[in-house]
Design a protein around this motif. Structure first.
Motif, PDB file in Angstrom:
ATOM      1  N   GLY A  27       0.946  -1.417  -0.749  1.00 32.30           N
ATOM      2  CA  GLY A  27       0.025  -0.316   0.059  1.00 32.30           C
ATOM      3  C   GLY A  27       0.800   1.342  -0.351  1.00 32.30           C
ATOM      4  N   LEU A  28       2.167   1.108   0.698  1.00 34.81           N
ATOM      5  CA  LEU A  28       2.739   2.315   0.443  1.00 34.81           C
ATOM      6  C   LEU A  28       3.581   2.269  -0.449  1.00 34.81           C
ATOM      7  N   LEU A  29       3.725   1.582  -1.073  1.00 41.64           N
ATOM      8  CA  LEU A  29       4.364   1.170  -2.564  1.00 41.64           C
ATOM      9  C   LEU A  29       3.462   1.980  -3.285  1.00 41.64           C
ATOM     10  N   GLY A  30       2.456   1.538  -3.487  1.00 44.00           N
ATOM     11  CA  GLY A  30       1.401   2.329  -3.779  1.00 44.00           C
ATOM     12  C   GLY A  30       1.060   4.118  -4.353  1.00 44.00           C
ATOM     13  N   ILE A  31       0.973   4.284  -3.193  1.00 40.59           N
ATOM     14  CA  ILE A  31       1.235   6.001  -2.042  1.00 40.59           C
ATOM     15  C   ILE A  31       2.525   6.129  -2.972  1.00 40.59           C
ATOM     16  N   LEU A  32       3.355   5.837  -2.683  1.00 43.72           N
ATOM     17  CA  LEU A  32       5.048   6.761  -3.156  1.00 43.72           C
ATOM     18  C   LEU A  32       4.459   6.793  -4.775  1.00 43.72           C
ATOM     19  N   VAL A  33       4.075   5.525  -5.877  1.00 40.49           N
ATOM     20  CA  VAL A  33       3.476   5.571  -6.998  1.00 40.49           C
ATOM     21  C   VAL A  33       2.671   6.663  -7.909  1.00 40.49           C
ATOM     22  N   TRP A  34       1.399   6.920  -6.412  1.00 43.54           N
ATOM     23  CA  TRP A  34       0.535   8.007  -6.968  1.00 43.54           C
ATOM     24  C   TRP A  34       1.021   9.296  -6.718  1.00 43.54           C
ATOM     25  N   TYR A  35       2.294   9.551  -5.691  1.00 41.60           N
ATOM     26  CA  TYR A  35       2.710  10.746  -5.514  1.00 41.60           C
ATOM     27  C   TYR A  35       3.673  11.115  -6.777  1.00 41.60           C
ATOM     28  N   PHE A  36       4.340  10.255  -7.126  1.00 44.51           N
ATOM     29  CA  PHE A  36       5.562  10.145  -8.209  1.00 44.51           C
ATOM     30  C   PHE A  36       3.997  10.517 -10.127  1.00 44.51           C
ATOM     31  N   LEU A  37       3.141  10.439 -10.195  1.00 49.38           N
ATOM     32  CA  LEU A  37       2.565  10.124 -11.273  1.00 49.38           C
ATOM     33  C   LEU A  37       1.599  12.050 -11.091  1.00 49.38           C
ATOM     34  N   MET A  38       1.624  11.977  -9.520  1.00 49.93           N
ATOM     35  CA  MET A  38       1.300  13.334  -9.676  1.00 49.93           C
ATOM     36  C   MET A  38       1.626  14.430  -9.499  1.00 49.93           C
ATOM     37  N   ASP A  39       3.494  14.568  -9.178  1.00 57.54           N
ATOM     38  CA  ASP A  39       4.035  15.737  -9.248  1.00 57.54           C
ATOM     39  C   ASP A  39       4.969  15.635 -10.968  1.00 57.54           C
ATOM     40  N   LEU A  40       4.855  14.742 -11.739  1.00 60.39           N
ATOM     41  CA  LEU A  40       4.975  14.177 -13.153  1.00 60.39           C
ATOM     42  C   LEU A  40       3.782  14.938 -13.727  1.00 60.39           C
ATOM     43  N   TRP A  41       2.458  14.929 -13.491  1.00 58.61           N
ATOM     44  CA  TRP A  41       1.479  15.791 -13.906  1.00 58.61           C
ATOM     45  C   TRP A  41       0.461  16.263 -14.020  1.00 58.61           C
ATOM     46  N   HIS A  42       1.399  17.257 -12.274  1.00 59.89           N
ATOM     47  CA  HIS A  42       1.305  18.692 -12.094  1.00 59.89           C
ATOM     48  C   HIS A  42       2.887  19.183 -12.878  1.00 59.89           C
ATOM     49  N   SER A  51      12.505  27.069 -16.268  1.00 59.72           N
ATOM     50  CA  SER A  51      14.001  26.431 -15.859  1.00 59.72           C
ATOM     51  C   SER A  51      14.935  25.016 -15.776  1.00 59.72           C
ATOM     52  N   GLU A  52      16.204  25.624 -16.447  1.00 63.31           N
ATOM     53  CA  GLU A  52      17.229  24.656 -16.171  1.00 63.31           C
ATOM     54  C   GLU A  52      17.080  23.903 -14.472  1.00 63.31           C
ATOM     55  N   ALA A  53      17.226  24.838 -13.849  1.00 63.76           N
ATOM     56  CA  ALA A  53      16.986  24.144 -12.732  1.00 63.76           C
ATOM     57  C   ALA A  53      16.092  23.606 -11.455  1.00 63.76           C
ATOM     58  N   SER A  54      14.938  24.520 -12.502  1.00 68.18           N
ATOM     59  CA  SER A  54      13.225  24.013 -11.621  1.00 68.18           C
ATOM     60  C   SER A  54      13.618  22.401 -12.818  1.00 68.18           C
ATOM     61  N   LEU A  55      13.827  22.057 -13.767  1.00 70.91           N
ATOM     62  CA  LEU A  55      14.361  21.240 -14.244  1.00 70.91           C
ATOM     63  C   LEU A  55      14.890  20.019 -13.739  1.00 70.91           C
ATOM     64  N   VAL A  56      15.776  20.395 -13.454  1.00 72.20           N
ATOM     65  CA  VAL A  56      16.767  19.131 -12.681  1.00 72.20           C
ATOM     66  C   VAL A  56      16.042  18.831 -11.408  1.00 72.20           C
ATOM     67  N   ILE A  57      15.168  19.889 -10.201  1.00 73.89           N
ATOM     68  CA  ILE A  57      15.106  20.373  -9.349  1.00 73.89           C
ATOM     69  C   ILE A  57      13.932  19.082  -9.105  1.00 73.89           C
ATOM     70  N   LEU A  58      13.205  18.991 -10.452  1.00 80.73           N
ATOM     71  CA  LEU A  58      11.649  18.497 -10.309  1.00 80.73           C
ATOM     72  C   LEU A  58      12.311  16.410 -10.693  1.00 80.73           C
ATOM     73  N   THR A  59      13.771  16.478 -11.409  1.00 81.69           N
ATOM     74  CA  THR A  59      14.307  15.288 -11.991  1.00 81.69           C
ATOM     75  C   THR A  59      14.764  14.625 -10.266  1.00 81.69           C
ATOM     76  N   LEU A  60      15.085  15.605  -9.961  1.00 79.60           N
ATOM     77  CA  LEU A  60      15.764  14.819  -8.711  1.00 79.60           C
ATOM     78  C   LEU A  60      15.022  14.492  -7.780  1.00 79.60           C
ATOM     79  N   LYS A  61      13.506  14.635  -7.713  1.00 79.56           N
ATOM     80  CA  LYS A  61      12.736  14.767  -6.558  1.00 79.56           C
ATOM     81  C   LYS A  61      11.542  13.666  -7.441  1.00 79.56           C
ATOM     82  N   LEU A  62      11.511  13.764  -8.502  1.00 77.40           N
ATOM     83  CA  LEU A  62      11.237  12.290  -9.169  1.00 77.40           C
ATOM     84  C   LEU A  62      12.296  11.070  -8.959  1.00 77.40           C
ATOM     85  N   ILE A  63      13.713  10.966  -8.831  1.00 77.66           N
ATOM     86  CA  ILE A  63      14.020   9.994  -8.611  1.00 77.66           C
ATOM     87  C   ILE A  63      14.099   9.669  -7.358  1.00 77.66           C
TER      88      ILE A  63
END
Length: 171
Positions: A27-42, A51-63
């Motif tokens: 269930g926790l794994l499902g929540i993590l996947v949900w957060y990943f997809l929502m961050d990507l969707w937003h 900006s490049e810095a914001s893209l890198v920050i988004l990428t690091l958050k998804l990683i």
């Protein structure tokens, strides 16, 4: 059945009590996947003007979320295999690493993953340095450093233990 055998059967059967923990972790794994997809969707509508810095920050958050999800999956599968029973996944579906991780190896992989997750988060903090206090950055550095030292100490300890164990079997 003797009383000793009955006690042993109860203790051995007790390993199934951890199964709800592994199911909850799914269930926790499902929540993590949900957060990943929502961050990507937003982030998708903002990609044109990001900006490049914001893209890198988004990428690091998804990683970071991906590494955490991998860590949860590792604990579920290796824990189940080591403490409950060997999984019957079939040759094609069975991950190659699964039968090779014992409890000591799981500890090392956990510490390594936690250290990498902390390092990725620290890198993200450095990219957002204007939003971080010096105190928070210092604590993040200390924590990542301590986890790195702990992982190294566990690895050295396991190496020494394995070497001593191998030497005993040679004699």
């Amino acid at each position: 059945m003797t009383p000793t055998r009955a006690i042993e059967a109860i203790l051995y059967g007790g390993r199934w009590l951890i199964l709800p923990v592994y199911l909850a972790m799914l269930g926790l794994l499902g929540i993590l996947v949900w957060y990943f997809l929502m961050d990507l969707w937003h982030a998708l509508p903002l990609l044109q003007n990001i900006s490049e810095a914001s893209l890198v920050i988004l990428t690091l958050k998804l990683i970071d979320l991906s590494l955490t999800a991998n860590l949860v999956m590792l604990v579920i599968l290796a824990g189940y295999e080591n403490f409950v029973r060997r999984g019957e996944f079939g040759d094609d579906a069975r991950p190659e690493w699964l039968g090779k991780i014992d409890f000591a190896g799981l500890k090392l992989k956990l510490l390594g993953a936690i250290t990498v997750i902390g390092a990725v988060d620290l890198l993200r903090s450095f990219l957002e340095v204007d939003q971080q206090s010096d105190r928070d950055l210092l604590w993040q550095i200390i924590i990542v450093g301590l986890f790195s030292v702990m992982a190294l100490l566990f690895a050295v300890t396991d190496y020494i233990t394995d070497s001593a164990h191998a030497k005993l079997h040679q004699d």
